[in-house]
Design a protein around this motif. Sequence first.
Motif, short mmCIF file in Angstrom:
data_model
loop_
_atom_site.label_atom_id
_atom_site.label_comp_id
_atom_site.label_asym_id
_atom_site.label_seq_id
_atom_site.Cartn_x
_atom_site.Cartn_y
_atom_site.Cartn_z
N ASP A 277 0.88 -0.96 -0.04
CA ASP A 277 -0.02 0.34 -0.22
C ASP A 277 0.98 1.17 0.24
O ASP A 277 0.40 2.37 -0.68
CB ASP A 277 -0.68 -0.06 1.27
CG ASP A 277 -2.26 1.14 0.81
OD1 ASP A 277 -2.19 1.15 -0.11
OD2 ASP A 277 -2.90 1.01 1.71
N TYR A 278 1.66 1.49 1.00
CA TYR A 278 2.66 2.56 1.31
C TYR A 278 3.95 2.39 -0.29
O TYR A 278 4.13 3.72 -1.14
CB TYR A 278 3.17 2.46 2.93
CG TYR A 278 2.34 2.45 3.77
CD1 TYR A 278 2.46 4.39 3.82
CD2 TYR A 278 1.59 1.69 4.46
CE1 TYR A 278 1.68 4.55 4.88
CE2 TYR A 278 0.96 2.78 5.36
CZ TYR A 278 0.91 3.57 5.83
OH TYR A 278 0.19 4.57 6.80
N MET A 279 4.14 1.51 -0.56
CA MET A 279 5.11 1.67 -2.00
C MET A 279 4.01 2.02 -2.99
O MET A 279 4.88 3.14 -3.32
CB MET A 279 4.83 -0.17 -1.96
CG MET A 279 6.18 -0.32 -3.24
SD MET A 279 7.82 0.10 -2.83
CE MET A 279 8.48 -1.11 -1.84
N LEU A 280 2.65 1.53 -3.25
CA LEU A 280 1.55 2.13 -3.86
C LEU A 280 1.75 3.34 -4.23
O LEU A 280 2.11 4.94 -4.61
CB LEU A 280 0.81 1.65 -4.72
CG LEU A 280 0.35 2.29 -6.42
CD1 LEU A 280 0.84 2.07 -7.09
CD2 LEU A 280 -1.39 0.85 -6.27
N VAL A 342 8.54 -7.58 -11.04
CA VAL A 342 9.69 -7.14 -11.07
C VAL A 342 9.37 -6.45 -13.15
O VAL A 342 9.38 -5.48 -13.07
CB VAL A 342 10.58 -8.19 -11.82
CG1 VAL A 342 11.51 -8.06 -12.69
CG2 VAL A 342 11.27 -8.59 -9.99
N PRO A 343 7.95 -7.66 -13.72
CA PRO A 343 7.54 -7.31 -14.45
C PRO A 343 7.43 -5.11 -14.14
O PRO A 343 7.46 -4.71 -15.21
CB PRO A 343 7.14 -7.90 -15.13
CG PRO A 343 6.73 -9.29 -14.81
CD PRO A 343 7.61 -8.99 -13.31
N MET A 420 17.53 0.05 -9.39
CA MET A 420 16.64 0.22 -9.13
C MET A 420 15.32 0.12 -9.00
O MET A 420 14.28 0.26 -9.14
CB MET A 420 16.15 1.37 -10.37
CG MET A 420 17.19 2.52 -11.03
SD MET A 420 17.40 3.41 -9.93
CE MET A 420 16.39 4.68 -10.54
N MET A 421 15.85 -1.96 -9.50
CA MET A 421 15.18 -2.58 -9.03
C MET A 421 14.09 -3.44 -7.32
O MET A 421 13.33 -3.64 -7.15
CB MET A 421 15.32 -3.96 -9.79
CG MET A 421 15.52 -4.04 -10.87
SD MET A 421 13.44 -2.61 -11.94
CE MET A 421 12.31 -4.51 -11.56
N MET A 422 14.97 -2.47 -6.51
CA MET A 422 14.61 -3.09 -5.28
C MET A 422 13.25 -2.59 -4.39
O MET A 422 12.83 -2.86 -3.96
CB MET A 422 15.46 -1.68 -4.19
CG MET A 422 16.73 -2.13 -4.03
SD MET A 422 16.99 -3.83 -2.83
CE MET A 422 19.00 -3.83 -3.54
N PRO A 423 12.46 -1.20 -5.70
CA PRO A 423 11.37 -1.75 -5.07
C PRO A 423 10.08 -3.10 -5.79
O PRO A 423 9.20 -3.41 -4.06
CB PRO A 423 10.74 -0.43 -6.09
CG PRO A 423 11.88 0.28 -5.88
CD PRO A 423 12.88 -0.45 -5.81
N ALA A 424 10.68 -3.47 -6.42
CA ALA A 424 9.90 -5.10 -6.47
C ALA A 424 10.49 -5.71 -5.65
O ALA A 424 9.63 -6.59 -5.42
CB ALA A 424 10.03 -5.09 -8.46
N ALA A 431 5.12 -10.04 -0.14
CA ALA A 431 4.77 -11.46 -1.03
C ALA A 431 4.42 -12.57 0.27
O ALA A 431 3.64 -13.30 0.09
CB ALA A 431 4.46 -11.48 -2.23
N VAL A 432 5.86 -12.90 0.15
CA VAL A 432 6.54 -14.34 0.80
C VAL A 432 5.86 -14.25 2.22
O VAL A 432 5.24 -15.28 2.79
CB VAL A 432 7.88 -14.35 0.91
CG1 VAL A 432 8.16 -15.85 1.75
CG2 VAL A 432 8.31 -13.71 -1.21
N ILE A 433 6.25 -13.02 2.42
CA ILE A 433 5.43 -13.30 4.93
C ILE A 433 4.04 -13.28 4.73
O ILE A 433 3.41 -13.83 5.40
CB ILE A 433 6.20 -12.08 4.79
CG1 ILE A 433 7.42 -12.38 5.12
CG2 ILE A 433 5.90 -11.91 6.65
CD1 ILE A 433 8.79 -10.96 5.94
N GLY A 434 3.33 -12.46 3.90
CA GLY A 434 2.08 -12.46 3.46
C GLY A 434 1.46 -14.05 3.13
O GLY A 434 0.45 -14.50 3.44
#
Length: 461
Positions: A277-280, A342-343, A420-424, A431-434
Amino acid sequence: MPLPSATAVAPVVPRPRTPAPPEVTVTDPALVKRAVKAAALGNAMEWFDFGVYSYIAVTLGKVFFPSGNPTAQLLSTFGAFAAAFLVRPLGGMVFGPLGDRIGRQKVLALTMIMMAVGTFAIGLIPSYATIGVGAPILLLAARLVQGFSTGGEYAGASTFIAEYAPDKKRGFFGSWLEFGTLVGYIGGAGLVTLMTALLSTDDLLSWGWRIPFLIAGPMGIIGLYLRMRLEETPAFAAELEKAEADRPKVPLREMITGQWRALLLCMGLVLVFNVTDYMLLSYMPSYLTSELKYDETHGLLVVLGVMALMMIVQPFAGALTDRIGRRPVIAAGCVGFLALSVPAILLIRQGSLLTVALGMGALGLLLVCFTAAMPAALPALFPTKVRYGSLSIGFNVSVSLFGGTTPLVVTALVGATGNMMMPAYYMMAAAVIGGVAVWFMTESAGRPLPGSAPSVEPSVR
């Protein structure tokens, strides 16, 4: 002459008692709708403030922290913003147990008052040029009031809706809580964008910045009126009917140690929910502008467009959780973020309006899997007598440690690694923890809340 034999009398065996049917709560549709509106408005107020504060941060830095260094100003402003997250768990530890003791409705009215007062007060604080160092101190105090009250808001609002809604439509009604979130954020960010376009820089600095915060006063009065008109939830009212001896005060320690498994599940679900949520909604606008050098106005409009798309889908996704269950919908969101983060970020990095919109839209639709399911799934983790308190603690600790820190942590990771892919990668880890939490949680769709009677609509009694 032989004596007649005595007639044997068979012992009377009592029939097994048929267990009495469980008490059923028949919901009042009009009352349920009022409860949803009152709860969602509080969430809208919280995120209205979030949107305003985030998008007017540069102006606030100049008003309250005039150091002459734009970076220092922005850091100071967001430092005051982050302080609200530090006191959220404290608010949860106070308001949550209080809501289990004196009632959900009373505490939600109190949090509404505090939230409105804190936001309204920011609009009245004199500038640094007027009172000096007292200005940032007052700003920090107002933010602490906001954060403290917010600690009791989401858990109380989701509990309130969950305990009012019929079992078979809890997902649909709960989804409107996050609909309020999106309305508030769009309203706050959109108002700042409009003001920035219409007002000169001098007008914005002298008086214009106050307008969004002062709007919180009337909003708070409306929200308080709606909440004061409501009765206590049927589940809590049933608790009140028990003898006082049967309703001992539940210590805060028991709300934690006695519910440790549910608390861990709650924190795992809230982690994936709030990191994404906060990422987006918070990090991606600055990612577009600072990291990808994207036009600031267009970046904001893309985010607002994504939130508008989420608003359209939200109620339908909530209804879907009632039909197929919360677990499949939340699991789909976790798998989607694991496979598509990633995509999506690669699309966003292309920089064109179309690819940015596609990438952001994909992340927004995946986020709906959480915003639609969590308001119904989280309250169902806990029994009625500790639901407000335990949920407040688990939710706010997870938000403070993981959700609210997402922009800061990801920015630091990008700066340290240059990747620059760190957000992904960060969303994939969440997602793994969830996914682990979903694996261990029990399905709650269509079932009574733990410790509560079945809740049905009038037509299906």
